[in-house]
Design an enzyme around this catalytic site. Structure first.
Site, PDB file in Angstrom:
ATOM      1  N   GLY A  13       0.782  -1.229   0.000  1.00 20.76           N
ATOM      2  CA  GLY A  13       0.000   0.000   0.000  1.00 20.76           C
ATOM      3  C   GLY A  13       0.812   1.276   0.000  1.00 20.76           C
ATOM      4  N   SER A  14       1.938   1.301  -0.713  1.00 20.02           N
ATOM      5  CA  SER A  14       2.759   2.516  -0.698  1.00 20.02           C
ATOM      6  C   SER A  14       2.031   3.695  -1.326  1.00 20.02           C
ATOM      7  CB  SER A  14       4.103   2.271  -1.396  1.00 20.02           C
ATOM      8  OG  SER A  14       3.928   2.038  -2.776  1.00 20.02           O
ATOM      9  N   LEU A  91      -5.449  -6.107  -6.869  1.00 18.75           N
ATOM     10  CA  LEU A  91      -5.194  -7.033  -7.971  1.00 18.75           C
ATOM     11  C   LEU A  91      -6.432  -7.727  -8.521  1.00 18.75           C
ATOM     12  CD1 LEU A  91      -1.904  -8.691  -6.661  1.00 18.75           C
ATOM     13  CD2 LEU A  91      -2.175  -6.719  -8.177  1.00 18.75           C
ATOM     14  N   LEU A  93     -10.320  -7.967 -10.195  1.00 12.64           N
ATOM     15  CA  LEU A  93     -11.143  -7.215 -11.132  1.00 12.64           C
ATOM     16  C   LEU A  93     -12.298  -6.555 -10.378  1.00 12.64           C
ATOM     17  CD1 LEU A  93     -11.460  -6.638 -14.194  1.00 12.64           C
ATOM     18  CD2 LEU A  93     -13.039  -8.571 -14.282  1.00 12.64           C
ATOM     19  N   ILE A  94     -12.545  -5.293 -10.671  1.00 11.97           N
ATOM     20  CA  ILE A  94     -13.623  -4.562 -10.015  1.00 11.97           C
ATOM     21  C   ILE A  94     -14.965  -5.036 -10.589  1.00 11.97           C
ATOM     22  CG2 ILE A  94     -14.656  -2.287  -9.711  1.00 11.97           C
ATOM     23  CD1 ILE A  94     -12.137  -2.765  -8.077  1.00 11.97           C
ATOM     24  N   HIS A 110      -1.354   2.183 -12.805  1.00  8.41           N
ATOM     25  CA  HIS A 110      -0.681   1.023 -13.397  1.00  8.41           C
ATOM     26  C   HIS A 110       0.781   1.393 -13.633  1.00  8.41           C
ATOM     27  CE1 HIS A 110      -0.382  -2.731 -15.617  1.00  8.41           C
ATOM     28  NE2 HIS A 110       0.276  -2.079 -16.566  1.00  8.41           N
ATOM     29  N   ASP A 151      -7.137  -2.650 -16.691  1.00  8.80           N
ATOM     30  CA  ASP A 151      -6.253  -1.631 -17.288  1.00  8.80           C
ATOM     31  C   ASP A 151      -6.794  -1.082 -18.611  1.00  8.80           C
ATOM     32  OD1 ASP A 151      -4.485  -2.248 -15.179  1.00  8.80           O
ATOM     33  OD2 ASP A 151      -3.547  -3.819 -16.360  1.00  8.80           O
TER      34      ASP A 151
END
Length: 210
Positions: A13-14, A91, A93-94, A110, A151
């Site tokens: 989570g950077s 990671l 899929l929404i 991305h 993406d």
């Protein structure tokens, strides 16, 4: 009005931390009110809990048995009065239910210059390995609006970095990540200040801050 943000994470989570810090120092006129993850024990969730941010899990998996359904996820975000959804290393899929509930309000970052090196399977270090193997001379982060494909949504912003002959995938990843943090904060700031303009052909652009 300060905007209410949901951040989706899967790992360290950077980018989430970068955005959260920007909300605290006033760079971003918004607040992270909830974090959503498919991995309850990831470092990003730990960071969220340490900072008093609500955490929800999606989807329901063996790693997240308390995960919610797509419709439940939408209801949770509505209950939190979320304005914008930000994917930061998430990671999965929404679901279409979320895309439909938050039109033009979900951003993803991305680590390559889309549409190249994107799509299912292109994540993390795999992206940088593919960039180097291709012989590309530049790379960099892309911020785009999210649709129902990996993406694939409309590109909002990109920033380039050189790919050096001596680069390892890790070298390139570090160079791109530095620009990710800066560019994502800029994009979220523009989103919260309503400085995103859509052209007639559906292309979004960030208007400069006055």
């Amino acid at each position: 009005r300060r905007k209410r943000l949901a951040v989706f994470v899967s790992g360290s989570g950077s980018n989430f931390r970068s955005i959260h810090k920007a909300t605290i120092d006033g760079t971003v006129l918004g607040d992270v009110v909830i974090v959503v993850s498919d991995k309850p024990e990831c470092k990003a969730c730990e960071y969220a809990r340490e900072h008093g941010i609500s955490v929800a899990y999606y989807p329901r998996t063996k790693f997240a048995p308390d995960g919610v359904s797509p419709n439940e996820l939408v209801e949770i975000l509505r209950h939190q009065r979320v304005d914008f959804v930000l994917l930061a290393g998430y990671l999965k899929l929404i679901p279409k239910e979320l895309v439909e509930a938050f039109p033009r309000a979900i951003l993803n970052i991305h680590p390559a210059l889309l549409p190249a090196f994107g799509g299912k399977g292109f994540y993390g270090i795999k992206v940088h390995e593919a960039v180097i193997a291709s012989g590309a001379r530049v790379s960099g982060p892309t911020i785009h609006f999210v649709d129902e494909k990996y993406d694939h949504g409309s590109i909002l912003a990109q920033r380039t970095v050189p790919v050096l002959e001596t680069d390892t995938p890790q070298d390139l990843a570090a160079r791109v990540l530095e620009q990710e943090h800066a560019l994502y904060v800029e994009a979220v700031a523009a989103l919260c200040e309503e400085r995103i303009e859509w052209s007639g052909d559906g292309v979004p652009r960030m208007r400069e801050k006055e």
